[in-house]
Design an enzyme around this catalytic site. Sequence first.
Site, PDB file in Angstrom:
ATOM      1  N   ASP A  94       0.833  -1.209   0.000  1.00 14.75           N
ATOM      2  CA  ASP A  94       0.000   0.000   0.000  1.00 14.75           C
ATOM      3  C   ASP A  94       0.869   1.261   0.000  1.00 14.75           C
ATOM      4  O   ASP A  94       0.357   2.379  -0.053  1.00 14.75           O
ATOM      5  CB  ASP A  94      -1.014  -0.004   1.154  1.00 14.75           C
ATOM      6  CG  ASP A  94      -0.351  -0.031   2.516  1.00 14.75           C
ATOM      7  OD1 ASP A  94       0.888  -0.127   2.587  1.00 14.75           O
ATOM      8  OD2 ASP A  94      -1.084   0.046   3.529  1.00 14.75           O
ATOM      9  N   SER A  95       2.193   1.066  -0.003  1.00 15.90           N
ATOM     10  CA  SER A  95       3.104   2.188  -0.250  1.00 15.90           C
ATOM     11  C   SER A  95       2.767   2.842  -1.591  1.00 15.90           C
ATOM     12  O   SER A  95       3.185   3.972  -1.858  1.00 15.90           O
ATOM     13  CB  SER A  95       4.562   1.705  -0.250  1.00 15.90           C
ATOM     14  OG  SER A  95       4.718   0.600  -1.116  1.00 15.90           O
ATOM     15  N   ASP A 148      -1.131  -6.125  -0.184  1.00 13.21           N
ATOM     16  CA  ASP A 148      -1.495  -5.501   1.093  1.00 13.21           C
ATOM     17  C   ASP A 148      -2.999  -5.317   1.212  1.00 13.21           C
ATOM     18  O   ASP A 148      -3.651  -4.848   0.267  1.00 13.21           O
ATOM     19  CB  ASP A 148      -0.861  -4.104   1.185  1.00 13.21           C
ATOM     20  CG  ASP A 148       0.431  -4.110   1.972  1.00 13.21           C
ATOM     21  OD1 ASP A 148       0.745  -5.121   2.636  1.00 13.21           O
ATOM     22  OD2 ASP A 148       1.138  -3.085   1.921  1.00 13.21           O
ATOM     23  N   LYS A 207      -1.173  -9.423   2.792  1.00 12.23           N
ATOM     24  CA  LYS A 207      -0.363  -8.982   3.934  1.00 12.23           C
ATOM     25  C   LYS A 207      -1.212  -8.011   4.747  1.00 12.23           C
ATOM     26  O   LYS A 207      -1.947  -7.199   4.183  1.00 12.23           O
ATOM     27  CB  LYS A 207       0.919  -8.301   3.448  1.00 12.23           C
ATOM     28  CG  LYS A 207       1.766  -7.728   4.595  1.00 12.23           C
ATOM     29  CD  LYS A 207       3.179  -7.431   4.164  1.00 12.23           C
ATOM     30  CE  LYS A 207       3.350  -6.106   3.428  1.00 12.23           C
ATOM     31  NZ  LYS A 207       2.929  -4.922   4.202  1.00 12.23           N
ATOM     32  N   GLU A 236      -1.060  -5.524   8.543  1.00 13.42           N
ATOM     33  CA  GLU A 236      -0.207  -4.969   9.591  1.00 13.42           C
ATOM     34  C   GLU A 236      -0.795  -5.252  10.968  1.00 13.42           C
ATOM     35  O   GLU A 236      -2.014  -5.261  11.144  1.00 13.42           O
ATOM     36  CB  GLU A 236      -0.064  -3.454   9.395  1.00 13.42           C
ATOM     37  CG  GLU A 236       0.648  -3.091   8.109  1.00 13.42           C
ATOM     38  CD  GLU A 236       0.837  -1.587   7.940  1.00 13.42           C
ATOM     39  OE1 GLU A 236       0.581  -0.824   8.892  1.00 13.42           O
ATOM     40  OE2 GLU A 236       1.263  -1.191   6.834  1.00 13.42           O
ATOM     41  N   GLU A 238       9.586  -4.355   9.971  1.00 16.43           N
ATOM     42  CA  GLU A 238       9.959  -3.043   9.409  1.00 16.43           C
ATOM     43  C   GLU A 238      10.431  -2.081  10.496  1.00 16.43           C
ATOM     44  O   GLU A 238       9.824  -1.989  11.580  1.00 16.43           O
ATOM     45  CB  GLU A 238       8.758  -2.416   8.680  1.00 16.43           C
ATOM     46  CG  GLU A 238       9.072  -1.004   8.173  1.00 16.43           C
ATOM     47  CD  GLU A 238       8.084  -0.436   7.174  1.00 16.43           C
ATOM     48  OE1 GLU A 238       7.115  -1.131   6.813  1.00 16.43           O
ATOM     49  OE2 GLU A 238       8.289   0.717   6.761  1.00 16.43           O
TER      50      GLU A 238
HETATM   51  O1  KIV Z   1       3.594  -1.043   1.589  1.00 13.90           O
HETATM   52  C1  KIV Z   1       4.663  -1.617   1.318  1.00 13.90           C
HETATM   53  O2  KIV Z   1       5.249  -1.409   0.261  1.00 13.90           O
HETATM   54  C2  KIV Z   1       5.190  -2.547   2.298  1.00 13.90           C
HETATM   55  C3  KIV Z   1       6.512  -3.205   2.046  1.00 13.90           C
HETATM   56  C4  KIV Z   1       7.615  -2.313   1.753  1.00 13.90           C
HETATM   57  C5  KIV Z   1       6.865  -4.115   3.149  1.00 13.90           C
HETATM   58  O3  KIV Z   1       4.554  -2.789   3.266  1.00 13.90           O
END
Ligand code: KIV
Length: 278
Positions: free
Chosen positions: A49-50, A88, A118, A120, A187
């Site tokens: 989600d970056s 994510d 994924k 958090e 992280e």
């Molecule tokens: O959002 C993301 O890109 C991430 C990874 C860098 C681990 O969570």
Amino acid sequence: MSAQTVSKRITVPQLRARKGGVPIVSLTAYTTPIARLLDPHVDILMVGDSLGMVVYGLGSTLGVTLEMMINHGQAVVRGSQRALVVIDLPFGSYQESPEVAFRAAARVLAETGAQAVKLEGGAEMAATIAFLTQRGVPVMGHVGLTPQSINTLGGFRTQGRDDATARRVLADAGAVADAGAFSVVVEGTVEALATEITASIAIPTIGIGASPNCDGQVLVSDDVLGVFADFTPKFVKRYVELGPLISEAAATYSAEVRARTFPGPEHCFGMSQRSVVS
Ligand code: KIV
């Protein structure tokens, strides 16, 4: 036999079995062309989600929606054939309850063809991780600095500098592993903590701003490629500076268009030979 059955992709059990073995390589990807370029070199393509910050220019990951993740997840699955694709779950799509999380995760897997999601969080997400994994959704955890909790963490701060926080992050990683996650991103922690987590849990740790002793590493591809230049955290290594190259190419194109030297004859189409009918 369906295309799914003959897939050559790395599977979740294969990835899980890499604990303590050859380091796992991961980069983020958000688009088909970048996924195509990265796929031969990595074990995991993470649709993080970056993308909210990297692709959409948002100030944090909090504004990212499930639709954005699904659209970019589809693009990355289309552009890859070997890497495990992990997507994510965005903020607000899974924290409310295990049932809500299941519906979001099921949409992601069904609509993208990715292998895993994924999410958090640590001990507080253990029941949700167990709920998902028991129902066929492979989950990668994410502990330490969790960007979706930026407002409660008070910023992008390295975690584990004091004993209490270090103990909490260690317990979080243990809870995520015990709940059935197949792997966990660690992280933004002090190095010794990431090393201790890696030694104490049975699933592979994927570090980012963590430790070389993690079972694998992940970075945001735009950071690695030197495209996202707004801010470079200490843990990022830029392997190439594409930003200035892109800027230079745009400047040359612009000059050539203004000088009418582009398009040249080699870029133009001639008329096909007409047969003369008398
Ligand atoms: O959002 C993301 O890109 C991430 C990874 C860098 C681990 O969570």
